[in-house]
Design an enzyme around this catalytic site. Structure first.
Site, PDB file in Angstrom:
ATOM      1  N   GLU A   1       5.520  31.204   5.317  1.00  0.00           N
ATOM      2  CA  GLU A   1       6.379  32.045   4.478  1.00  0.00           C
ATOM      3  C   GLU A   1       5.563  33.113   3.777  1.00  0.00           C
ATOM      4  O   GLU A   1       4.493  32.820   3.220  1.00  0.00           O
ATOM      5  CB  GLU A   1       7.102  31.164   3.454  1.00  0.00           C
ATOM      6  CG  GLU A   1       8.544  31.509   3.275  1.00  0.00           C
ATOM      7  CD  GLU A   1       9.358  31.418   4.557  1.00  0.00           C
ATOM      8  OE1 GLU A   1       9.523  32.463   5.225  1.00  0.00           O
ATOM      9  OE2 GLU A   1       9.810  30.321   4.895  1.00  0.00           O
ATOM     10  N   HIS A   2       6.091  34.321   3.812  1.00  0.00           N
ATOM     11  CA  HIS A   2       5.415  35.483   3.210  1.00  0.00           C
ATOM     12  C   HIS A   2       4.026  35.688   3.816  1.00  0.00           C
ATOM     13  O   HIS A   2       3.114  36.157   3.146  1.00  0.00           O
ATOM     14  CB  HIS A   2       5.332  35.339   1.682  1.00  0.00           C
ATOM     15  CG  HIS A   2       6.675  35.515   1.023  1.00  0.00           C
ATOM     16  ND1 HIS A   2       7.091  36.704   0.498  1.00  0.00           N
ATOM     17  CD2 HIS A   2       7.697  34.643   0.837  1.00  0.00           C
ATOM     18  CE1 HIS A   2       8.324  36.562   0.000  1.00  0.00           C
ATOM     19  NE2 HIS A   2       8.709  35.311   0.207  1.00  0.00           N
TER      20      HIS A   2
ATOM     21  N   SER B   1      18.240  35.668   7.794  1.00  0.00           N
ATOM     22  CA  SER B   1      18.123  36.936   8.536  1.00  0.00           C
ATOM     23  C   SER B   1      19.429  37.544   8.994  1.00  0.00           C
ATOM     24  O   SER B   1      19.507  38.160  10.066  1.00  0.00           O
ATOM     25  CB  SER B   1      17.218  36.764   9.771  1.00  0.00           C
ATOM     26  OG  SER B   1      15.942  36.517   9.362  1.00  0.00           O
ATOM     27  N   SER B   2      20.472  37.385   8.186  1.00  0.00           N
ATOM     28  CA  SER B   2      21.729  38.045   8.555  1.00  0.00           C
ATOM     29  C   SER B   2      21.513  39.556   8.630  1.00  0.00           C
ATOM     30  O   SER B   2      22.121  40.228   9.464  1.00  0.00           O
ATOM     31  CB  SER B   2      22.816  37.713   7.533  1.00  0.00           C
ATOM     32  OG  SER B   2      22.420  38.110   6.247  1.00  0.00           O
TER      33      SER B   2
ATOM     34  N   ASP C   1      11.382  38.354  11.413  1.00  0.00           N
ATOM     35  CA  ASP C   1      12.799  38.133  11.689  1.00  0.00           C
ATOM     36  C   ASP C   1      13.222  38.764  13.007  1.00  0.00           C
ATOM     37  O   ASP C   1      13.866  38.130  13.839  1.00  0.00           O
ATOM     38  CB  ASP C   1      13.647  38.699  10.550  1.00  0.00           C
ATOM     39  CG  ASP C   1      13.267  38.090   9.215  1.00  0.00           C
ATOM     40  OD1 ASP C   1      12.512  37.105   9.232  1.00  0.00           O
ATOM     41  OD2 ASP C   1      13.699  38.595   8.174  1.00  0.00           O
TER      42      ASP C   1
ATOM     43  N   LYS D   1      19.614  41.411  -1.387  1.00  0.00           N
ATOM     44  CA  LYS D   1      18.476  42.340  -1.513  1.00  0.00           C
ATOM     45  C   LYS D   1      18.836  43.480  -2.470  1.00  0.00           C
ATOM     46  O   LYS D   1      18.931  44.636  -2.089  1.00  0.00           O
ATOM     47  CB  LYS D   1      18.075  42.846  -0.140  1.00  0.00           C
ATOM     48  CG  LYS D   1      17.460  41.731   0.699  1.00  0.00           C
ATOM     49  CD  LYS D   1      16.600  42.255   1.813  1.00  0.00           C
ATOM     50  CE  LYS D   1      15.780  41.160   2.457  1.00  0.00           C
ATOM     51  NZ  LYS D   1      16.531  40.280   3.338  1.00  0.00           N
TER      52      LYS D   1
END
Ligand code: NG1
Length: 466
Positions: free
Chosen positions: A39-40, A140-141, A189, A233
């Protein structure tokens, strides 16, 4: 995989939403993804280990004779977008889903070599979309929309990627394109969405982008549990994300300056460059170098300027710019370089060990690494929240071998490794202890569900009657 009937019903709904349109109808399926670990790390060119899942956007579309792009969601609340294909496409207001669509199209216009360079020769399309990827949840939509827009636009202009290397190149373009929306994200993604393979997780490496499949354990399932905290976001969320990306760039710059001064090593730009191969050092020497390069105290701009041997103004201009060109100000608690560097560097090695663990069938170790990853996201990268911590805790007590937040964090979903034989009891316990007792809900199927690893984005079948 999705049951055939359900997919057919969705296609019929899409057909209704699209209305009567002359021309050949085509369909695309674009999956969301969960990240198992890593992650990240992606925006540092360090690897990730996601899988594409059977939560997806389905789209029905038809080429137009002009350059208009018109997209409508089957859920009326989401509305529709319409814009012409132009050299420079103006964004909608920050956070609107249309921007993800525009991001994909804009990048194709600027960079896709397979498209004609004459803008007048390009065609738009009419499209209806229907998504089962939970929004603002770390699945990740939004990247699915960027990939969808790109694939559809290439398809109607006869420029769809036909090879694996074409898909790799497209994943890189989509990653760069998504920055149009304001995030300074990495490429996980879009790569997971385009390169996924049913039954497998994908180890993805960057610079150059490449992927390797790893088998998922048969005796375990992957369960997604949504914290119910939405992580959209918005500007403040983007700032929280971009702050970490800036702190990581500063960390790499400090290590690079130290490596140059102390060992005459050149060419370190990302944390992901800190390999034995790129530095010519042994792994232990790299670790010593990393430790010595960065102080554990928060950095002020003045400290950074001194460490990097440049002015404060230059630090801001070279490392602290937002996507729109504005300067990201020094945070009140300073730049937390040591924490971020420690997270990314160790998380990267957890990814390597996770892939080995899955390949050798050591599921216990994989679960432990997932748990360590969550702790590091919470304490060092500081992207967790109270609900995600509680949910992962309850999940482990209910029998998950590993539980961690997935995606950007600050809310959204967790990913959980659960023994298949105890799945029912697990779902029941997490449902009661988290969703009922903590969140006061009566139903939670939309929040707590098993995901299967699915194939990457591609054409979908049109049922009879569509
Ligand atoms: P999500 O949660 O899907 O927005 C974001 C970034 C990824 C990655 C993860 C954290 C974008 C589009 N996505 O994912 O690249 O950095 O956070 O691992 O910026």
């Amino acid at each position: 995989m999705e049951a055939g009937n359900h997919a057919d019903q969705r296609m019929l709904r899409l057909k209704q939403c699209l209305g009567e349109i002359p021309g050949e109808l085509r369909a695309l399926r674009v999956p969301g993804r969960v990240n198992l670990i890593g992650e990240h790390t992606d925006y540092n060119n360090c690897p990730v280990f996601p899988m594409a899942v059977n939560r997806e956007v389905l789209a029905l579309f038809c080429a137009r004779q002009d350059r208009i792009i018109r997209v409508r969601d089957t859920q009326p609340d989401y509305g529709s977008i319409e814009f012409p294909v132009e050299t420079q496409i103006a964004p909608d207001k920050a956070g609107s889903w249309g921007n993800y669509f525009k991001a994909g199209i804009q990048e194709m216009i600027l960079s896709a070599e397979s498209l004609p360079s004459d803008i007048g020769a390009l065609r738009g399309f009419d499209m209806a979309i229907d998504s089962t990827i939970p929004p603002a949840a770390g699945m990740s939509s939004s990247s699915a929309l960027v990939v969808l827009a790109s694939l559809a636009f290439l398809a109607v202009n006869n420029a769809a990627p036909a090879t694996r290397s074409g898909r790799l190149a497209l994943a890189e373009l989509c990653a760069r394109g998504e920055r149009y929306t304001g995030t300074q994200g990495g490429g996980m993604d879009q790569a997971a969405i385009l390169l996924g393979r049913a039954g497998h997780a994908m180890k993805i490496d960057f610079n150059p982008l490449r992927s390797r499949e790893a088998p998922l354990p048969q005796a375990h399932v992957i369960v997604v549990a949504h914290s119910t905290v939405s992580a959209p976001k918005t500007q403040s969320m983007m700032d929280a994300y971009n702050r970490r990306s800036i702190e990581c760039r500063l960390a790499a710059a400090l290590v690079a300056a130290h490596a140059r001064r102390e060992r005459g090593i050149e060419g370190i730009e990302y944390i992901g460059d800190l390999t034995a191969q790129k530095t010519g050092l042994s792994e232990t020497e790299v670790e010593t170098l990393v430790q010595a390069a960065v102080s554990s105290q928060p950095y002020r701009l003045a400290d950074l300027a001194a460490g990097l041997g440049v002015s404060e103004h230059e630090v801001q201009q070279r490392w602290c710019l937002r996507r729109n060109g504005s300067v990201f100000p020094e945070p009140d608690d300073g730049f937390l370089i040591h924490k971020r560097l420690s997270h990314v560097y160790r998380e990267w090695h957890r990814v390597e060990r996770s892939v080995e663990a899955l390949e050798s069938g050591d599921i216990g170790l994989f679960g432990t690494l997932m748990n360590e990853s969550h702790a590091s996201c919470r304490d060092l990268h500081q992207v967790s929240c109270r609900e995600l911590d509680l949910l992962t805790d309850i999940s482990r007590r209910a029998g998950a071998g590993g539980a961690r937040l997935t995606g950007a964090g600050f809310g959204g979903c967790t990913v959980n490794l659960v023994p298949r034989e105890s799945l029912d009891g697990y779902l029941d316990e997490v449902g009661r202890r988290y969703y009922r007792d903590q969140m006061g809900l009566d139903e939670w199927e939309d929040y707590l569900f098993v995901v299967e690893a699915s194939d990457g984005a591609g054409p979908a079948e049109l049922p009879a009657g569509v």
